[in-house]
Design a protein around this motif. Sequence first.
Motif, short mmCIF file in Angstrom:
data_model
loop_
_atom_site.label_atom_id
_atom_site.label_comp_id
_atom_site.label_asym_id
_atom_site.label_seq_id
_atom_site.Cartn_x
_atom_site.Cartn_y
_atom_site.Cartn_z
N ASP A 112 -8.51 2.78 -7.42
CA ASP A 112 -8.91 2.69 -6.03
C ASP A 112 -7.76 3.37 -5.29
OD1 ASP A 112 -9.69 1.90 -3.43
OD2 ASP A 112 -8.59 0.03 -3.62
N GLN A 113 -8.04 4.42 -4.53
CA GLN A 113 -6.99 5.20 -3.88
C GLN A 113 -7.15 5.15 -2.37
OE1 GLN A 113 -5.13 9.27 -5.10
NE2 GLN A 113 -7.09 9.71 -4.12
N ARG A 114 -6.10 4.78 -1.67
CA ARG A 114 -6.07 4.77 -0.20
C ARG A 114 -5.05 5.81 0.23
NH1 ARG A 114 -8.58 -0.43 1.00
NH2 ARG A 114 -9.73 -0.76 -0.94
N VAL A 115 -5.46 6.71 1.10
CA VAL A 115 -4.56 7.77 1.56
C VAL A 115 -4.28 7.55 3.04
CG1 VAL A 115 -4.17 10.26 1.71
CG2 VAL A 115 -5.59 9.32 -0.15
N ARG A 116 -2.99 7.42 3.36
CA ARG A 116 -2.56 7.17 4.73
C ARG A 116 -2.43 8.48 5.50
NH1 ARG A 116 0.47 4.27 1.41
NH2 ARG A 116 2.32 5.58 1.62
N PRO A 117 -2.79 8.49 6.78
CA PRO A 117 -2.67 9.72 7.57
C PRO A 117 -1.21 10.02 7.91
CG PRO A 117 -3.49 7.92 8.94
CD PRO A 117 -3.39 7.40 7.53
N GLY A 118 -0.97 11.28 8.24
CA GLY A 118 0.35 11.68 8.71
C GLY A 118 1.34 12.06 7.63
N ARG A 119 0.99 11.95 6.37
CA ARG A 119 1.89 12.30 5.27
C ARG A 119 1.08 13.04 4.22
NH1 ARG A 119 6.69 9.14 4.95
NH2 ARG A 119 7.29 10.85 3.59
N THR A 120 1.79 13.78 3.36
CA THR A 120 1.13 14.49 2.27
C THR A 120 1.71 14.00 0.96
OG1 THR A 120 0.80 16.44 3.65
CG2 THR A 120 0.67 16.76 1.27
N GLN A 121 0.84 13.61 0.03
CA GLN A 121 1.27 13.23 -1.32
C GLN A 121 1.20 14.49 -2.17
OE1 GLN A 121 2.01 9.81 -2.06
NE2 GLN A 121 3.02 10.74 -3.81
N ARG A 122 2.30 14.86 -2.79
CA ARG A 122 2.37 16.08 -3.59
C ARG A 122 2.59 15.74 -5.05
NH1 ARG A 122 2.72 19.95 0.21
NH2 ARG A 122 3.58 19.33 2.21
N SER A 123 1.95 16.50 -5.92
CA SER A 123 2.18 16.39 -7.36
C SER A 123 2.64 17.75 -7.86
CB SER A 123 0.91 15.98 -8.09
OG SER A 123 1.11 16.02 -9.49
N THR A 124 3.61 17.75 -8.74
CA THR A 124 4.11 18.99 -9.32
C THR A 124 3.19 19.52 -10.42
OG1 THR A 124 5.48 17.75 -10.86
CG2 THR A 124 6.51 18.45 -8.80
N GLY A 125 2.22 18.71 -10.83
CA GLY A 125 1.29 19.08 -11.89
C GLY A 125 1.52 18.25 -13.13
N HIS A 126 0.48 18.11 -13.93
CA HIS A 126 0.52 17.29 -15.14
C HIS A 126 -0.66 17.65 -16.02
CE1 HIS A 126 -2.70 14.88 -13.34
NE2 HIS A 126 -2.00 14.95 -12.23
N PRO A 127 -0.68 17.21 -17.27
CA PRO A 127 -1.82 17.50 -18.15
C PRO A 127 -3.12 16.89 -17.62
CG PRO A 127 0.04 16.66 -19.41
CD PRO A 127 0.37 16.46 -17.96
N GLY A 128 -4.22 17.47 -18.02
CA GLY A 128 -5.53 16.86 -17.77
C GLY A 128 -6.24 17.35 -16.53
N ARG A 129 -7.14 16.48 -16.06
CA ARG A 129 -7.98 16.79 -14.90
C ARG A 129 -7.96 15.60 -13.95
NH1 ARG A 129 -10.95 21.09 -15.87
NH2 ARG A 129 -12.63 20.63 -14.42
N GLU A 130 -8.18 15.88 -12.68
CA GLU A 130 -8.32 14.83 -11.67
C GLU A 130 -9.73 14.88 -11.12
OE1 GLU A 130 -5.34 14.12 -8.78
OE2 GLU A 130 -3.73 14.39 -10.23
N HIS A 131 -10.33 13.71 -10.97
CA HIS A 131 -11.66 13.55 -10.38
C HIS A 131 -11.47 12.66 -9.15
CE1 HIS A 131 -13.67 14.74 -14.25
NE2 HIS A 131 -12.54 14.26 -14.74
N THR A 132 -11.97 13.09 -8.00
CA THR A 132 -11.85 12.30 -6.78
C THR A 132 -13.19 12.21 -6.09
OG1 THR A 132 -9.53 12.94 -6.47
CG2 THR A 132 -10.68 12.10 -4.54
N VAL A 133 -13.56 11.00 -5.67
CA VAL A 133 -14.75 10.76 -4.86
C VAL A 133 -14.29 10.06 -3.59
CG1 VAL A 133 -16.99 9.60 -4.68
CG2 VAL A 133 -16.21 10.45 -6.91
N VAL A 134 -14.61 10.62 -2.44
CA VAL A 134 -14.24 9.99 -1.17
C VAL A 134 -15.32 8.98 -0.80
CG1 VAL A 134 -13.89 10.43 1.30
CG2 VAL A 134 -12.92 12.00 -0.40
N THR A 135 -14.88 7.79 -0.41
CA THR A 135 -15.84 6.77 0.02
C THR A 135 -15.83 6.60 1.54
OG1 THR A 135 -14.22 5.04 -0.48
CG2 THR A 135 -15.85 5.53 -2.17
N SER A 136 -14.68 6.89 2.20
CA SER A 136 -14.65 6.89 3.67
C SER A 136 -13.51 7.78 4.14
CB SER A 136 -14.50 5.48 4.24
OG SER A 136 -13.21 4.97 3.99
#
Length: 194
Positions: A112-136
């Motif tokens: 369950d992922q909650r993203v707060r406004p006003g900031r950016t979460q950065r990833s340098t990269g990693h193995p695999g794939r990411e799947h994201t579904v926005v609910t609101s």
Amino acid sequence: MVREQAGQVLAANLRALREQRGLSLSELARRSEIAKGTLSQLESGTGNPTIETVFSLSNALDVPVSSLLTERVAQDVVLIRSAGLDVLSGDAVDLRMLRRVDVSETVFELYDQRVRPGRTQRSTGHPGREHTVVTSGFLRVGPADAPYTLGPGDYVCFPAQQPHVYEAVDGPVTSVLLLEYPATAGPVQFGAHH
């Protein structure tokens, strides 16, 4: 932040994984770039790690995050109540691990992922794939040089090897994150790691 019960699970798993690998606290501190005192607190169950700390440890120990945060329990039915989930917080993202699923040579971690406004979460990269579904809300997510903007019900899947970002657009975002990677691959990196 990880609450007390999860802190005890993390403490036991961290100590066991470190000892299995024959690593001293000092060596794990060097590999994870986390202060030895902080590691000592985490192993005693008194620390309060961030997303970046937990993902740095998973990277240093070469295990999925779920190997640090979950107890292995065999059950036919799994019911998880949102109110009981522990939160890992980063610069812009709050994650609540719902479940780890091992399928032959692939590991899936469901959050369950909650993203707060006003900031950016950065990833340098990693193995695999990411799947994201926005609910609101509206989420900018994907490759750092060309992210996608998703609204409620939208889904994106992308290879996670390259740098990528998560950023709320015009207010908070709730979403579901599924991390998929080979069981033999190194773990996911958040923020400075994912």
